[in-house]
Structures are given as C-alpha cells and as structure tokens.
Scaffold this motif. Structure first.
Motif, PDB file in Angstrom:
ATOM      1  N   TYR B  36       0.849  -1.181   0.000  1.00 18.75           N
ATOM      2  CA  TYR B  36       0.000   0.000   0.000  1.00 18.75           C
ATOM      3  C   TYR B  36       0.892   1.241   0.000  1.00 18.75           C
ATOM      4  O   TYR B  36       2.029   1.218   0.483  1.00 18.75           O
ATOM      5  N   GLN B  38       0.635   5.418   1.152  1.00 13.99           N
ATOM      6  CA  GLN B  38      -0.117   6.463   1.832  1.00 13.99           C
ATOM      7  C   GLN B  38       0.562   7.791   1.512  1.00 13.99           C
ATOM      8  O   GLN B  38       1.649   8.079   2.023  1.00 13.99           O
ATOM      9  N   GLY B  41      -2.145  13.568   2.876  1.00 13.30           N
ATOM     10  CA  GLY B  41      -3.504  14.040   2.636  1.00 13.30           C
ATOM     11  C   GLY B  41      -4.399  13.068   1.901  1.00 13.30           C
ATOM     12  O   GLY B  41      -5.532  13.426   1.556  1.00 13.30           O
ATOM     13  N   ARG B  42      -3.920  11.868   1.698  1.00 12.45           N
ATOM     14  CA  ARG B  42      -4.732  10.885   0.981  1.00 12.45           C
ATOM     15  C   ARG B  42      -4.815   9.613   1.804  1.00 12.45           C
ATOM     16  O   ARG B  42      -3.985   9.344   2.657  1.00 12.45           O
ATOM     17  N   GLY B  43      -5.807   8.808   1.505  1.00 11.10           N
ATOM     18  CA  GLY B  43      -5.942   7.523   2.183  1.00 11.10           C
ATOM     19  C   GLY B  43      -4.965   6.512   1.630  1.00 11.10           C
ATOM     20  O   GLY B  43      -4.198   6.786   0.707  1.00 11.10           O
ATOM     21  N   LEU B  44      -4.989   5.328   2.191  1.00 11.63           N
ATOM     22  CA  LEU B  44      -4.123   4.255   1.708  1.00 11.63           C
ATOM     23  C   LEU B  44      -4.599   3.765   0.351  1.00 11.63           C
ATOM     24  O   LEU B  44      -5.781   3.521   0.139  1.00 11.63           O
ATOM     25  N   LEU B  46      -4.053   0.780  -2.481  1.00 12.55           N
ATOM     26  CA  LEU B  46      -3.497  -0.533  -2.757  1.00 12.55           C
ATOM     27  C   LEU B  46      -2.736  -0.488  -4.067  1.00 12.55           C
ATOM     28  O   LEU B  46      -3.273  -0.078  -5.096  1.00 12.55           O
ATOM     29  N   PHE B  88       4.445   7.168   1.977  1.00 11.52           N
ATOM     30  CA  PHE B  88       4.677   6.179   3.040  1.00 11.52           C
ATOM     31  C   PHE B  88       4.205   4.842   2.499  1.00 11.52           C
ATOM     32  O   PHE B  88       3.034   4.652   2.199  1.00 11.52           O
ATOM     33  N   LEU B  90       3.594   0.830   2.787  1.00  5.57           N
ATOM     34  CA  LEU B  90       3.284  -0.165   3.814  1.00  5.57           C
ATOM     35  C   LEU B  90       3.097  -1.529   3.178  1.00  5.57           C
ATOM     36  O   LEU B  90       2.369  -1.688   2.199  1.00  5.57           O
ATOM     37  N   PHE B 107      -0.007  -5.149   9.302  1.00  2.90           N
ATOM     38  CA  PHE B 107       0.873  -4.241   8.577  1.00  2.90           C
ATOM     39  C   PHE B 107       2.286  -4.228   9.141  1.00  2.90           C
ATOM     40  O   PHE B 107       2.504  -4.421  10.342  1.00  2.90           O
ATOM     41  N   GLY B 108       3.236  -3.953   8.250  1.00  6.82           N
ATOM     42  CA  GLY B 108       4.597  -3.649   8.661  1.00  6.82           C
ATOM     43  C   GLY B 108       4.689  -2.235   9.172  1.00  6.82           C
ATOM     44  O   GLY B 108       3.694  -1.487   9.185  1.00  6.82           O
ATOM     45  N   SER B 109       5.887  -1.839   9.562  1.00 11.31           N
ATOM     46  CA  SER B 109       6.082  -0.517  10.182  1.00 11.31           C
ATOM     47  C   SER B 109       6.231   0.598   9.163  1.00 11.31           C
ATOM     48  O   SER B 109       6.257   1.770   9.528  1.00 11.31           O
ATOM     49  N   GLY B 110       6.319   0.264   7.883  1.00 10.32           N
ATOM     50  CA  GLY B 110       6.320   1.280   6.843  1.00 10.32           C
ATOM     51  C   GLY B 110       7.683   1.805   6.459  1.00 10.32           C
ATOM     52  O   GLY B 110       8.652   1.731   7.221  1.00 10.32           O
TER      53      GLY B 110
END
Lengths: 113, 116
Positions: B36, B38, B41-44, B46, B88, B90, B107-110
């Motif tokens: 994913y 991120q 200002g936007r959502g995640l 895929l 970001f 993920l 999820f991983g830590s990103g």
C-alpha cells in the motif's frame, strides 16, 4: 466507485469523554469491515474486524458496529485517554474482492489530559 | 507468532534512481501479501497484492512493480523514481487460502520514501 468516507476528519476531546467515529461505505455487499489505528510515522494496527454476518465487535474500551443497509460503521471509544490519540482508519472489503481493503482517509483524534 | 518485517524505515532518493523495498513475513505459510502507499492528505492506496509465489496483481498503473520470489518475501521496485512516488509505503499480510474467512490485515512498520 467503491469509497469510504470518515467523519470527522479531526477531533479533539478532553480526557474521559466517550466518543464516536463514523465511517460510511458505498456498497451494502460487504465482506468485512476493519478499524485500524495509526500512530504518526508508523504502520497500522488492526483494532477490530466485523464480518458481514456480524453487527458489532468489542475489545476493551472499543466497540465497533456495522449497519450494512445504511452503509455505515461506528467506532465507539469509552472513557478516552491521552494514549488513544492517533489516526483511526476504517477499511472495508467488498464482496467478491477478498483481501483488497478500501480505506478511508481517517479521523485524527487528540485526547487532551 | 507471526511477524512482518519491512525495510528500510526511511529512504531519500533522487529522481530517476532505482528503488527496492523489501518485506518478509515469518511464522506463517502461503500468506496473501500487499503493498500500500499512503500519500500526504490521501488515504491508503493498494498498489499490488499477491496470493502466491510469482502471482502479482497490480491495482494502479504506474512506474512501480512488485515481485514475490519466495513464499514470504514481497519486493516493491522501480527502475526510475518520479517525484510523485514520494509517500509512506506499507507492506501487509493476511491469512491466505480459499478456506480463510478472516481477512484481518497485519501491517509492517512502513517505509517513508522521499524522492527529491
């Protein structure tokens, strides 16, 4: 188009308050819905998962409900604490789309001591 | 117990440079794996998901690619980064297989990627 809307975008409350975060999705044909917590600069932590056949799930001070007919879910946080401060994300999996979550933009919560 | 590892945690790359982000899962077999993004200002969003070795589905056309060389390893790559690739990233996994009814995502830590 399959979307998720979360209201409010941001929320600031004093410690101890009960609060409700709202999530709406665009299709009643839902496989499941999940609520996540994200701390700044971190990954997501799954809080609650509600399957299509369920109406709510509870974990400690958290309760999530699902109303498929209206396309809504709420996350209820009881007796909020400063440690609850984070961004809360709602995500749903449409039926037939297994595993592909559609995320909202989240509600950023600040609980003041 | 299952764990997911993602690295690096932060990355600063110039425009036009290559990219390789790696994600590994331990403690489970044949997981579904996801990348994913991120953006501010936007959502995640895929980017890719995989239900098995060598099986990659792309959700968004772009200059990124993904590979799954081993059961529990998922790699996100680019030959030439664009400014718009900043964000970001993920990695996530869920229990795989047709018998699974619980699609809880872990999820991983990103990785915070800045393309300059």
């Amino acid at each position: 188009k399959q979307e998720v809307t979360q209201i409010p975008a941001a929320l600031s409350v004093p410690e101890g308050e009960n609060l409700v975060l709202n999530c709406s999705f665009t299709d009643s044909a839902i496989y499941n819905l999940q609520w996540f917590r994200q701390d700044p600069g971190k990954g997501l932590t799954s809080l609650l998962l509600i399957q299509s056949s369920q109406r709510e799930q509870t974990s400690g001070r958290l309760n999530a409900s699902l109303d498929k007919s209206s396309g809504r879910s709420t996350l209820y946080i009881a007796a909020s604490q400063p440690g609850d401060s984070a961004t809360y994300l709602c995500a749903w999996v449409p039926s037939g789309n297994t595993g592909k979550l559609i995320f909202g933009q989240g509600t950023t919560l600040q609980v003041k001591p | 117990s299952q764990t997911i590892h993602q690295w690096p945690a932060t990355l600063v790359q110039p425009v036009g440079s290559p990219l390789s982000l790696e994600c590994t899962v331990e403690g489970t077999s044949n997981p579904n794996l996801y990348w994913y993004r991120q953006a501010a200002g936007r959502g995640l969003q895929l980017l890719f998901y995989s239900v098995g070795i060598g099986q990659i589905s792309s959700e968004v056309p772009q200059n990124l690619s993904a590979s799954r060389p081993q059961d529990r390893q998922f790699i996100l790559s680019s030959k030439k980064l664009l400014l718009s690739d900043s964000g970001f990233y993920l990695c996530a996994w869920s229990v795989g297989g047709a018998a699974s009814t619980n699609e809880k995502l872990f999820f991983g830590s990103g990785t915070q990627l800045s393309v300059l």
